[in-house]
Design a protein around this motif. Structure first.
Motif, PDB file in Angstrom:
ATOM      1  N   ARG A   5      15.822  -3.546   3.435  1.00  0.00           N
ATOM      2  CA  ARG A   5      15.285  -3.844   4.771  1.00  0.00           C
ATOM      3  C   ARG A   5      13.921  -4.533   4.675  1.00  0.00           C
ATOM      4  O   ARG A   5      13.628  -5.425   5.456  1.00  0.00           O
ATOM      5  CB  ARG A   5      15.200  -2.574   5.611  1.00  0.00           C
ATOM      6  N   ILE A   6      13.106  -4.087   3.735  1.00  0.00           N
ATOM      7  CA  ILE A   6      11.804  -4.738   3.527  1.00  0.00           C
ATOM      8  C   ILE A   6      12.019  -6.189   3.105  1.00  0.00           C
ATOM      9  O   ILE A   6      11.382  -7.100   3.632  1.00  0.00           O
ATOM     10  CB  ILE A   6      10.965  -3.975   2.480  1.00  0.00           C
ATOM     11  N   LYS A   7      12.913  -6.388   2.172  1.00  0.00           N
ATOM     12  CA  LYS A   7      13.206  -7.743   1.681  1.00  0.00           C
ATOM     13  C   LYS A   7      13.694  -8.646   2.810  1.00  0.00           C
ATOM     14  O   LYS A   7      13.253  -9.781   2.955  1.00  0.00           O
ATOM     15  CB  LYS A   7      14.261  -7.670   0.571  1.00  0.00           C
ATOM     16  N   SER A   8      14.601  -8.133   3.620  1.00  0.00           N
ATOM     17  CA  SER A   8      15.133  -8.898   4.739  1.00  0.00           C
ATOM     18  C   SER A   8      14.027  -9.275   5.728  1.00  0.00           C
ATOM     19  O   SER A   8      13.934 -10.425   6.167  1.00  0.00           O
ATOM     20  CB  SER A   8      16.230  -8.095   5.441  1.00  0.00           C
ATOM     21  N   ALA A   9      13.186  -8.295   6.064  1.00  0.00           N
ATOM     22  CA  ALA A   9      12.088  -8.560   7.009  1.00  0.00           C
ATOM     23  C   ALA A   9      11.104  -9.569   6.428  1.00  0.00           C
ATOM     24  O   ALA A   9      10.618 -10.460   7.138  1.00  0.00           O
ATOM     25  CB  ALA A   9      11.371  -7.257   7.354  1.00  0.00           C
ATOM     26  N   ARG A  10      10.824  -9.458   5.143  1.00  0.00           N
ATOM     27  CA  ARG A  10       9.907 -10.399   4.486  1.00  0.00           C
ATOM     28  C   ARG A  10      10.471 -11.814   4.542  1.00  0.00           C
ATOM     29  O   ARG A  10       9.771 -12.772   4.895  1.00  0.00           O
ATOM     30  CB  ARG A  10       9.689  -9.976   3.025  1.00  0.00           C
ATOM     31  N   ARG A  11      11.744 -11.954   4.237  1.00  0.00           N
ATOM     32  CA  ARG A  11      12.366 -13.275   4.248  1.00  0.00           C
ATOM     33  C   ARG A  11      12.424 -13.863   5.663  1.00  0.00           C
ATOM     34  O   ARG A  11      12.222 -15.063   5.842  1.00  0.00           O
ATOM     35  CB  ARG A  11      13.766 -13.206   3.649  1.00  0.00           C
ATOM     36  N   GLN A  12      12.701 -13.020   6.670  1.00  0.00           N
ATOM     37  CA  GLN A  12      12.733 -13.503   8.053  1.00  0.00           C
ATOM     38  C   GLN A  12      11.376 -14.036   8.489  1.00  0.00           C
ATOM     39  O   GLN A  12      11.300 -14.892   9.363  1.00  0.00           O
ATOM     40  CB  GLN A  12      13.176 -12.376   8.997  1.00  0.00           C
ATOM     41  N   ARG A  13      10.312 -13.527   7.885  1.00  0.00           N
ATOM     42  CA  ARG A  13       8.958 -13.962   8.228  1.00  0.00           C
ATOM     43  C   ARG A  13       8.448 -15.046   7.288  1.00  0.00           C
ATOM     44  O   ARG A  13       7.276 -15.384   7.305  1.00  0.00           O
ATOM     45  CB  ARG A  13       8.020 -12.757   8.221  1.00  0.00           C
ATOM     46  N   ASN A  14       9.323 -15.543   6.440  1.00  0.00           N
ATOM     47  CA  ASN A  14       8.974 -16.588   5.468  1.00  0.00           C
ATOM     48  C   ASN A  14       7.785 -16.208   4.598  1.00  0.00           C
ATOM     49  O   ASN A  14       6.948 -17.037   4.257  1.00  0.00           O
ATOM     50  CB  ASN A  14       8.708 -17.930   6.167  1.00  0.00           C
ATOM     51  N   MET A  15       7.715 -14.927   4.233  1.00  0.00           N
ATOM     52  CA  MET A  15       6.678 -14.445   3.322  1.00  0.00           C
ATOM     53  C   MET A  15       7.238 -14.445   1.908  1.00  0.00           C
ATOM     54  O   MET A  15       8.410 -14.120   1.694  1.00  0.00           O
ATOM     55  CB  MET A  15       6.241 -13.018   3.670  1.00  0.00           C
ATOM     56  N   THR A  16       6.404 -14.768   0.956  1.00  0.00           N
ATOM     57  CA  THR A  16       6.818 -14.659  -0.437  1.00  0.00           C
ATOM     58  C   THR A  16       6.646 -13.216  -0.895  1.00  0.00           C
ATOM     59  O   THR A  16       5.920 -12.426  -0.284  1.00  0.00           O
ATOM     60  CB  THR A  16       5.981 -15.579  -1.344  1.00  0.00           C
ATOM     61  N   LEU A  17       7.287 -12.899  -1.989  1.00  0.00           N
ATOM     62  CA  LEU A  17       7.135 -11.584  -2.598  1.00  0.00           C
ATOM     63  C   LEU A  17       5.661 -11.339  -2.921  1.00  0.00           C
ATOM     64  O   LEU A  17       5.121 -10.266  -2.670  1.00  0.00           O
ATOM     65  CB  LEU A  17       7.995 -11.515  -3.867  1.00  0.00           C
ATOM     66  N   LYS A  18       5.023 -12.365  -3.435  1.00  0.00           N
ATOM     67  CA  LYS A  18       3.606 -12.271  -3.802  1.00  0.00           C
ATOM     68  C   LYS A  18       2.741 -12.007  -2.565  1.00  0.00           C
ATOM     69  O   LYS A  18       1.824 -11.191  -2.618  1.00  0.00           O
ATOM     70  CB  LYS A  18       3.164 -13.566  -4.485  1.00  0.00           C
ATOM     71  N   ASP A  19       3.029 -12.677  -1.460  1.00  0.00           N
ATOM     72  CA  ASP A  19       2.255 -12.481  -0.221  1.00  0.00           C
ATOM     73  C   ASP A  19       2.333 -11.030   0.255  1.00  0.00           C
ATOM     74  O   ASP A  19       1.322 -10.420   0.593  1.00  0.00           O
ATOM     75  CB  ASP A  19       2.778 -13.384   0.909  1.00  0.00           C
ATOM     76  N   LEU A  20       3.551 -10.479   0.294  1.00  0.00           N
ATOM     77  CA  LEU A  20       3.708  -9.117   0.776  1.00  0.00           C
ATOM     78  C   LEU A  20       3.097  -8.119  -0.202  1.00  0.00           C
ATOM     79  O   LEU A  20       2.450  -7.157   0.218  1.00  0.00           O
ATOM     80  CB  LEU A  20       5.180  -8.781   1.033  1.00  0.00           C
ATOM     81  N   ALA A  21       3.288  -8.340  -1.484  1.00  0.00           N
ATOM     82  CA  ALA A  21       2.700  -7.446  -2.488  1.00  0.00           C
ATOM     83  C   ALA A  21       1.176  -7.406  -2.335  1.00  0.00           C
ATOM     84  O   ALA A  21       0.569  -6.327  -2.332  1.00  0.00           O
ATOM     85  CB  ALA A  21       3.078  -7.908  -3.894  1.00  0.00           C
ATOM     86  N   HIS A  22       0.576  -8.572  -2.176  1.00  0.00           N
ATOM     87  CA  HIS A  22      -0.880  -8.644  -2.000  1.00  0.00           C
ATOM     88  C   HIS A  22      -1.317  -7.908  -0.733  1.00  0.00           C
ATOM     89  O   HIS A  22      -2.260  -7.109  -0.755  1.00  0.00           O
ATOM     90  CB  HIS A  22      -1.342 -10.098  -1.961  1.00  0.00           C
ATOM     91  N   ALA A  23      -0.618  -8.135   0.367  1.00  0.00           N
ATOM     92  CA  ALA A  23      -0.958  -7.496   1.639  1.00  0.00           C
ATOM     93  C   ALA A  23      -0.784  -5.977   1.575  1.00  0.00           C
ATOM     94  O   ALA A  23      -1.521  -5.233   2.223  1.00  0.00           O
ATOM     95  CB  ALA A  23      -0.100  -8.069   2.769  1.00  0.00           C
ATOM     96  N   ALA A  24       0.174  -5.519   0.775  1.00  0.00           N
ATOM     97  CA  ALA A  24       0.454  -4.087   0.667  1.00  0.00           C
ATOM     98  C   ALA A  24      -0.326  -3.414  -0.460  1.00  0.00           C
ATOM     99  O   ALA A  24      -0.233  -2.207  -0.653  1.00  0.00           O
ATOM    100  CB  ALA A  24       1.951  -3.862   0.467  1.00  0.00           C
ATOM    101  N   GLY A  25      -1.074  -4.205  -1.225  1.00  0.00           N
ATOM    102  CA  GLY A  25      -1.933  -3.638  -2.262  1.00  0.00           C
ATOM    103  C   GLY A  25      -1.224  -3.172  -3.514  1.00  0.00           C
ATOM    104  O   GLY A  25      -1.659  -2.218  -4.155  1.00  0.00           O
ATOM    105  N   ILE A  26      -0.118  -3.848  -3.867  1.00  0.00           N
ATOM    106  CA  ILE A  26       0.589  -3.500  -5.100  1.00  0.00           C
ATOM    107  C   ILE A  26       0.875  -4.779  -5.883  1.00  0.00           C
ATOM    108  O   ILE A  26       0.705  -5.887  -5.374  1.00  0.00           O
ATOM    109  CB  ILE A  26       1.903  -2.739  -4.820  1.00  0.00           C
ATOM    110  N   SER A  27       1.348  -4.612  -7.108  1.00  0.00           N
ATOM    111  CA  SER A  27       1.673  -5.778  -7.928  1.00  0.00           C
ATOM    112  C   SER A  27       2.982  -6.415  -7.460  1.00  0.00           C
ATOM    113  O   SER A  27       3.824  -5.777  -6.834  1.00  0.00           O
ATOM    114  CB  SER A  27       1.805  -5.384  -9.398  1.00  0.00           C
TER     115      SER A  27
END
Length: 183
Positions: A5-27
């Protein structure tokens, strides 16, 4: 399921894995493992991730028939292990109110094993209350540490930094309600 679900939501928002990881404070690598179901996310991570995705945590845990149920019987409620793969957390959530869109109240029983804890302190919009059903916890509110025992209750605005840990030698159970639903 949560990771997908996280992956799906990230993709719907055109966020990269790196963008979400940075925003969430993890690698980025840890983010990938969460999305692919190889590790369980922490509660604090979930709060940070849904904020970055501009979602409510209910999105991650919606139950298909939840809107139709008004009664939840003992022994039939879903129990969610939070970061069960990481030692020291020892945290599970038993759903008292089914999770679905449209609910204005959220209520869980937090089951915290000895030494278990929330992953740091979080803050968000809303209001929270809790009642210690059994055991002993330390409740962290901003820079305060409050020791609570079975029968004690608490209440606070959710914009305060908050977290907890089981300070005792036995399992602790906390009836915890908040509004608006965040998890």
């Amino acid at each position: 399921m949560i990771g997908a679900r996280i992956k799906s939501a990230r993709r719907q928002r055109n966020m990269t894995l790196k963008d979400l990881a940075h925003a969430a404070g993890i690698s980025e690598g840890h983010m990938s493992k969460i999305e692919n179901g190889k590790v369980e996310p922490t509660l604090a991570f979930l709060h940070r991730a849904v904020q970055a995705l501009e979602l409510n945590l209910d999105f991650l845990f919606d139950e298909d028939d939840a809107a139709e149920r008004s009664v939840s019987r003992a022994g039939t409620r879903p129990v969610l292990a939070i970061d069960a793969t990481r030692q020291g957390t020892g945290l599970s959530l038993e759903r008292v109110i089914p999770n679905t869109q449209g609910h204005m109240l959220q209520c869980n029983i937090h089951i915290v094993e000895p030494g278990g804890a929330s992953d740091g302190q979080i803050e968000h919009v809303g209001e929270e209350m809790g009642y210690i059903l059994e055991g002993e916890i330390e409740l962290f509110l901003d820079d305060q540490v409050l020791t609570l025992h079975a029968g004690d209750a608490f209440h606070f605005k959710s914009h305060r930094k908050h977290g907890y840990r089981n300070a005792g030698d036995a399992r602790a159970r906390i009836l915890w309600a908040n509004t608006p639903p965040t998890f």
